[in-house]
Design a protein around this motif. Structure first.
Motif, short mmCIF file in Angstrom:
data_model
loop_
_atom_site.label_atom_id
_atom_site.label_comp_id
_atom_site.label_asym_id
_atom_site.label_seq_id
_atom_site.Cartn_x
_atom_site.Cartn_y
_atom_site.Cartn_z
N VAL A 1 -6.49 -3.75 0.72
CA VAL A 1 -7.66 -3.62 1.76
C VAL A 1 -8.33 -4.92 2.09
O VAL A 1 -8.45 -5.10 3.24
CB VAL A 1 -8.33 -2.25 1.45
CG1 VAL A 1 -9.59 -2.34 2.34
CG2 VAL A 1 -7.66 -1.16 1.15
N THR B 1 -5.08 -1.26 -4.46
CA THR B 1 -5.75 -0.84 -3.22
C THR B 1 -6.77 -2.12 -2.77
O THR B 1 -6.87 -2.28 -1.72
CB THR B 1 -6.48 0.36 -3.55
OG1 THR B 1 -5.36 1.40 -3.98
CG2 THR B 1 -7.07 0.95 -2.12
N SER B 2 -7.57 -2.60 -3.71
CA SER B 2 -8.71 -3.43 -3.39
C SER B 2 -7.91 -4.77 -2.85
O SER B 2 -8.33 -5.11 -1.91
CB SER B 2 -9.56 -3.89 -4.73
OG SER B 2 -10.17 -2.88 -4.97
N MET C 1 0.90 -1.16 -0.07
CA MET C 1 -0.13 0.09 -0.05
C MET C 1 1.10 1.27 0.08
O MET C 1 0.40 2.07 -0.70
CB MET C 1 -1.05 0.01 1.18
CG MET C 1 -1.98 1.15 1.10
SD MET C 1 -3.27 0.59 -0.26
CE MET C 1 -3.29 2.17 -0.99
N THR D 1 -10.65 1.30 -1.85
CA THR D 1 -10.96 1.49 -0.47
C THR D 1 -12.41 1.30 -0.19
O THR D 1 -12.94 0.59 0.67
CB THR D 1 -10.32 2.79 0.14
OG1 THR D 1 -8.86 2.85 -0.21
CG2 THR D 1 -10.38 2.58 1.67
N GLN E 1 2.10 2.05 -3.50
CA GLN E 1 1.03 2.68 -4.26
C GLN E 1 0.95 4.02 -4.20
O GLN E 1 0.75 4.78 -4.85
CB GLN E 1 -0.47 1.94 -3.98
CG GLN E 1 -1.46 2.50 -4.72
CD GLN E 1 -1.43 2.27 -6.19
OE1 GLN E 1 -1.54 1.40 -6.80
NE2 GLN E 1 -1.37 3.56 -6.82
N ILE F 1 -7.58 4.80 -5.66
CA ILE F 1 -7.33 4.43 -4.55
C ILE F 1 -8.49 4.59 -3.53
O ILE F 1 -8.95 3.75 -2.84
CB ILE F 1 -6.25 5.24 -3.85
CG1 ILE F 1 -4.86 4.91 -4.76
CG2 ILE F 1 -5.93 5.05 -2.44
CD1 ILE F 1 -3.52 5.68 -4.28
N ALA G 1 -4.83 1.47 -9.96
CA ALA G 1 -4.65 1.93 -8.63
C ALA G 1 -5.71 1.19 -7.61
O ALA G 1 -5.52 0.79 -6.53
CB ALA G 1 -4.60 3.22 -8.43
#
Lengths: 449, 449, 449
Positions: free
Chosen positions: B261, B257-258, A15, B309, A18, B305, B253
Motif C-alpha cells: 500500500v 500489506t504496508s 498483494m 492498510t 498475500q 491486512i 500480513a
C-alpha cells in the motif's frame, strides 16, 4: 525503461499473493492441539507450558532473521533502507509461505497443524532467500527479489523433505539444507543475471562508508550471539546442550582465526571490515550440520579454525577471481560465509557419521540418525541387518549435499532465467546499490540554517 | 524566556519525586512469597523456578520498551539524544511509579507484593506514556514529558482496573488499555499544546536524514520480533501459544500489506520509510486485544491486512489533514500505529466475543472471559442465568473501549492544559525537534586535521 | 616506529595461542554428563531440559558482552571499528581461555567438564578485560589488548577462586570479582602506560560525534535491559527472583538520579551524553554483590540513588582531576561506572552481611553464605560454634574487596609494565583513538557523482 506502471503491477501481484495466502490459511490451517483450550474433562490440563519451551530460542532466531540479516546487509552506504526494509518485507512474506509449504508436506487429514514449531520452521525457511539476497544485494528490484523468494522457498521445502525425511541425513543446524541451498541458489541466480562483459566493473555505489560499516556490525554481532539458538533449536534431548556448546566454541575459534588471517593477508596488514563482519560467523555455519554430534570441544574448535581461514581466503582471493573471470558478482560474499563453510560442514558430517557407534550415541541414535536404527523399531538391531551402518550413513550425508547442490543450482538457473527474461524490469548498472529507485530518500546532508 | 532556573527547579522536582518513591517503597512494598527464601521446614522448597518462567518474555518486553520505543523515535535527524535518552529517563521513572500505583490497587494487608509479575506490569505501563511521547515528540521539554507521564500512568492504572477488573473485558495484548489509552491521551495533550494558527507549518528540524532513518529501523525491527512476547505474556494456559501464533501472523500480513500500500499511494510509487517503520507494526496492535482468542490463522492474517492498510492510509491522508485542519500535530503518527489499529482490535474483540461458546473455549473460558462463567463458580451454568452471555460480553467490550477513550481524552485535555498554563516552560517553534536546548551536543561535523 | 613486521609477529603469536587452546581442549576438556546422550538403560532419560534452564539468561549475557560492551565503546567518532571489532576479537579469545582457566581450578579426575555453566562463566569472565579495555580505549594496539586480556583472565580466575571458594564471600552479581577487578586492573595498566607530562592533553580524536553517540546508546540500552540476567544468573533458589527485582529497581533509580544530577552539575544545566551512557548503569554494578540479599525494594532503590549520584559526580569532577594531576587517562570512565559503584556494592555487602540471621534467610543461607553454616553440615548450628557469625562474615566481605584490589592493582602494574617495556609497539599520541592504524577505513565522505 523505468515506468511506474511496472512497479504498480509488481506490487499488485504481491498483494494478490498475500490474499491467496489468506485463503489458503482459511482452507487448510488449524491450530495444533497444543494451542487449543484443554477440554474441561481433561485431567492433565495444566501441562501446557511444555509446548512453548522453545519459545526463547524462537525469539533469538527472530532477531537473527530480522535484525541479523537486515543489518548485516546495511554495509552498502546507499542501500540501508533496502537492506533493512526488504529483509522485513521478504521475511514477512516468506514466513507465511513457509508455514503453508512445509505444512502441505506434512498434512494430516487434509489440514495443516499450526503450532510454535510451525513458526520456528518458518523463520528458518526465511533464512534461505535472505542468504540468496546477500549474493544479489543491490542488483535486483524488490519485485524480483520477492518473486525469487517464493519459488526458492518452495524448492527449499521440497529439498529439505528429500534430505531429511527420505535420505535421513543428519543436518541439525541446517548447513546443508539452509546455508548451502541458499548460497548456491543465490549464486546461480547471480550467474544468470550477470552483467555483460563491458559492464563488469564494480558499481559506483557498491561500497561502505564509516557509518554503514558500523550498522553492519549490529547484524554481525546479533547473528554471532544467537547462532547457538539457531543450531540447537531442532536438537532433541541432551543434543541440544552439545549443539549450544559446539556452536559457541566453533564461532569463538573462527573469530580469532578470521581476525588473524585478515590481518595477515590484507593490504598493509590492516584488518578488513568485510572479514570481520562475515568470516567471524563462518564457524557457526561450518559446525551446523554436526553441531549435535560428539565432536568434543577440540572438534568444534578445529572446525572453527578451518572455517575462519577458508572464509577469509575466499573473500581475499576467490571472490575477486569469480568476479573478474566469470562475471559472477556476490555482493555480500555469501559463498565465503555460507557456501564453502556449509561444504565443510557436510564433509565433517560424513566423517563423524562414519565414526558413529551405538555405544557412543546410546539413546540419541534414534533421534540423530534414525535410519541407523532397525526398521522394526528395536535398538538391538542397530548396526545389524535392518539399519544402515556407519559408512553407509556417511555416504548418504555426501549424497545429501550433492542433491542439495543440484537442486539449488538447477533451481537458481531456472529462476534467474525467469527473472531476467520474463516481464520483470531489470536494474541498469547505475541504478544498482542505491535506494533511490525504489525509496523516498531525504537529501543526504540536510541544509543547516 | 529560557532561564536555567526553570530547568533547575524542574529537575529538582523530579529528584524529589524519586525520593518520595523511595519512601513509598519503604513503607508499602514487600517481596512476594515467591521471592523470599523457602522456609527450612518447607518440603516443597525446590519448586521455585516456576515463578520466573515468564522471565524470558519479560526480557523481550524490556527490549521493546527501552530499545524499541527509544530507537523508533530516533528518526528525527537532530533529536536522537532525546529519543533514546528521554525514553530511558521516562521509563526508569515510570516503572517505579507503576509498581506503586498498580500495587495500591491490589494491596493485601496494607502492603504491596513485589514479584516478577510486578515488573512485567510496570514495563507494560511504561509503554503508555512512551506512546503519548510519540505524538508529542520534539515539542515538549523533558520536564513536561516526565510530569505528564506521572499523571498519565496513574490514570492508566485506574482505567485498566475499571476495564479488566470491574467491566471484565478481555484485553490480552493491551490494545484497549495500553495502545488506545496512550495514543488518545497523547493526542489530547497535543491538541492542548497545538500551535497558534500562524505557526502551523512543520518545524524546520522536523524530518529524518539517511542515518537517522536507519537508526529508527533498529527500533522497528526489535518491536516487530518481540511483539509476540508483549501480547502473550499475560495469557494463561494454551492461550499463550495462540497469542504468539496470532501475533506473528498478523504482523507478517500487516508488513506485506504496508509495503504494497505504501508503494501504491506514495509519490512515484516509491516506498516511504515512515510507513515501513510504523505501519508494519500495526498488525501487532490490531491483534492485541483478541490475540488469545480462537481467530484461526486466517483471522489473524485478515486483521493484519486491514491494519496495515488503514495505518498506511492514515499516514498518507489523515495525519496531514489533521495537521492542516485541526493543527493537531502527531510527530510519530501514533494515531496510525496505535490509535486506529487499537480501535480495530476493540471492534474485533466485540465480534469474536459475540461468537464465544462454552464448547469452543472449554477450560480457558474462566481465564479469558471470567464474567461469562457463573457467579457460583461452576462452569455448568455458563451461558445460563448467572454469567454473561456472548452478546452481552460483546457489548462490554465496546463499553470498555468507549470508557477508555473518554478517560484518555479527558485526562489528556486536563493534563495538556496543566502543561500549557502551569508554570512549565514551553518550547518556542524554533527550539523544537532538536536536542540542543537540553543536551550538550558536539559539532555536527568535527573538523578534520 | 610502525613496521608491518611488528603487526605480523603479534598476530602470529595470537594464532599460536589459538592453536595451543585447541590442544588444551583436546587434552583436558570433556562434555559434562548433562551434554552426553542418556544411556539406553537409564530410566530418567527424559529429564534433560533442566540443565539448560539458564540458557535464556546466558543469551542475555551474550548480548551484554558482545553488543553491550561493543557498542557502548563506539562513542569515539573515529574508533567504531575498533570498539565493535576488538570486543568481538577479545571476547572470542577470552571465552576459550576462561573455559580452560576456570576448568583447571575445578578439575575432576584430570579433566575439565564442559557444560552450559562453563560458557556462562566464560562470558562473565570476558566482561573483565572488556571493562579494562574501557579504561585504555584508543591507547593500545590490538596486540597489547589481547595479551593483556590473557594475563588478566588468569589472574581474575585465581582471585575469584580465592574470594568465593576460600574466603567464602557472597558476590552474586560479581561486583567485587568482576567489576572492581576489571576496573582497577585496567586503571593500573593505564597508570603504567600514562603519557609523559608534555603529552597529557586529550587526544585530538578523543571525542564523539552525533552519530557515534547514538551508536553508543545501543550498548547502554542493551546493558540496561539485560543487567538483571547478569546479576541473577548464578543465584540459587528464590534468590534469583530477588536478584532480578533488586537489579531492576536499582537501575531505574540510578537512571533517574543520573539524569537529574547530570543536568544540575553540567554546563548550562544541559544533559551530558557521557553520564546518560554510563552512569545510568551504575545502579546495576552497585547492587551486584548484594542483589540476592533481602534488601527490600527500598534498599535497592537507595543503592541506585547513591550509585547514580557518585557516578555522575565522578565523571564531572574526579576523572578530570585524575587526568590533570596523575596523568591517569580513563577513556570510558570505568572508574565511575565500574570502580566506585563496585566499592559501594562491597560496602553494602558488609552492611547487609552483618544483619544476616538464620530466621531471615532460612533455606537459602547455605547457598548465599555457606561459611555461616556449621562445618558439620547441619543448619541447627548456625550462628553457633562451627559457622561464621554475621559480623565475621561482614569482615570477610571487606577482606574480599581489599584482596581483589591488591591483586587487580598489583597485576595491572606488572602487566602494564610488560606492555610498555617488552617488545610491544606503543601507539604514538597522534595515532590514538582512531581506527586507521589497524583497519582499512573508507574515505569519511565518499564523493557523490
Amino acid at each position: 525503461m523505468h515506468t511506474p506502471a511496472s512497479k504498480v503491477s509488481g506490487y499488485v501481484v504481491l498483494m494478490i499473493v498475500q490474499i491467496v495466502f489468506l485463503v489458503l490459511f482459511w482452507l487448510f490451517v488449524r491450530y495444533d492441539k497444543s494451542a487449543l483450550p484443554a477440554r474441561l474433562d481433561n485431567e492433565d490440563a495444566g501441562s501446557a507450558n511444555e509446548h512453548v519451551s522453545k519459545y526463547p530460542q524462537f525469539q533469538d532466531i527472530q532477531v537473527m532473521i530480522f535484525i541479523g540479516f537486515g543489518f548485516l546487509m546495511t554495509f552498502l552506504r546507499k542501500y540501508g533502507y533496502s537492506a533493512t526494509g526488504y529483509t522485513l518485507f521478504l521475511a514477512a512474506l516468506v514466513v507465511q509461505w513457509a508455514v503453508l509449504m512445509k505444512g502441505f508436506l506434512h498434512m494430516e487429514g487434509g489440514k495443516i497443524s499450526l503450532s510454535l514449531e510451525s513458526i520456528i520452521d518458518a523463520d528458518i525457511a526465511a533464512a534461505v532467500p535472505l542468504i540468496s539476497m546477500g549474493a544479489l544485494l543491490g542488483r535486483t528490484t524488490p519485485i524480483q527479489l520477492l518473486c525469487m523468494s517464493i519459488i526458492e522457498v518452495a524448492l527449499f521445502a521440497a529439498n529439505e523433505y528429500l534430505a531429511l525425511n527420505i535420505l535421513s541425513i543428519c543436518d541439525c543446524g541446517g548447513s546443508i539444507t539452509v546455508h548451502a541451498f541458499g548460497a548456491y541458489f543465490g549464486l546461480a541466480v547471480a550467474m544468470m543475471l550477470r552483467p555483460s562483459s563491458d559492464q563488469n566493473e564494480a558499481g559506483k555505489h557498491e561500497g561502505p562508508n564509516y557509518t554503514s560499516d558500523i550498522f553492519a556490525m549490529i547484524g554481525t554481532t546479533f547473528l554471532w550471539v544467537y547462532w547457538p539458538s539457531f543450531n540447537s533449536v531442532l536438537a532433541a534431548g541432551n543434543g541440544g546442550e552439545r549443539a549450544i556448546l559446539n556452536t559457541f566454541l566453533s564461532l569463538a575459534a573462527a573469530t580469532v582465526t578470521s581476525f588473524v588471517v585478515s590481518a595477515l593477508v590484507s593490504h598493509e596488514n590492516k584488518l578488513d571490515m568485510v572479514h570481520v563482519q562475515n568470516s567471524t560467523l563462518a564457524g557457526g555455519v561450518a559446525v551446523g550440520t554436526v553441531c549435535n554430534l560428539l565432536l568434543g570441544a577440540h572438534g568444534a574448535v578445529l572446525i572453527g579454525i578451518i572455517a575462519g581461514t577458508v572464509s577469509v581466503l575466499g573473500y581475499r582471493y576467490l571472490t575477486p577471481w569469480l568476479t573478474s573471470n566469470l562475471r559472477l558478482h556476490d555482493t555480500c560474499g555469501v559463498h565465503n560465509l555460507h557456501g564453502m563453510p556449509a561444504l565443510i560442514s557436510a564433509i565433517a558430517s560424513a566423517i563423524y557419521a562414519s565414526l558413529v557407534t551405538m555405544d557412543n550415541y546410546q539413546s540419541e541414535l534414534q533421534d540423530i540418525f534414525p535410519a541407523m536404527v532397525g526398521n522394526n523399531g528395536t535398538t538391538t538391531k542397530i548396526m545389524g541387518g535392518l539399519g544402515r551402518n556407519a559408512s553407509s550413513q556417511a555416504g548418504y550425508q555426501l549424497f545429501g549435499i550433492a542433491l542439495t547442490l543440484i537442486i539449488a543450482i538447477g533451481g537458481g538457473i531456472l529462476t534467474g532465467a525467469a527473472l531476467k527474461y520474463a516481464s520483470f524490469r531489470n536494474l541498469q548498472k547505475d541504478e544498482q546499490h542505491q535506494d533511490e529507485q525504489y525509496w523516498e530518500v531525504p537529501a543526504l546532508e540536510p541544509k543547516e540554517e
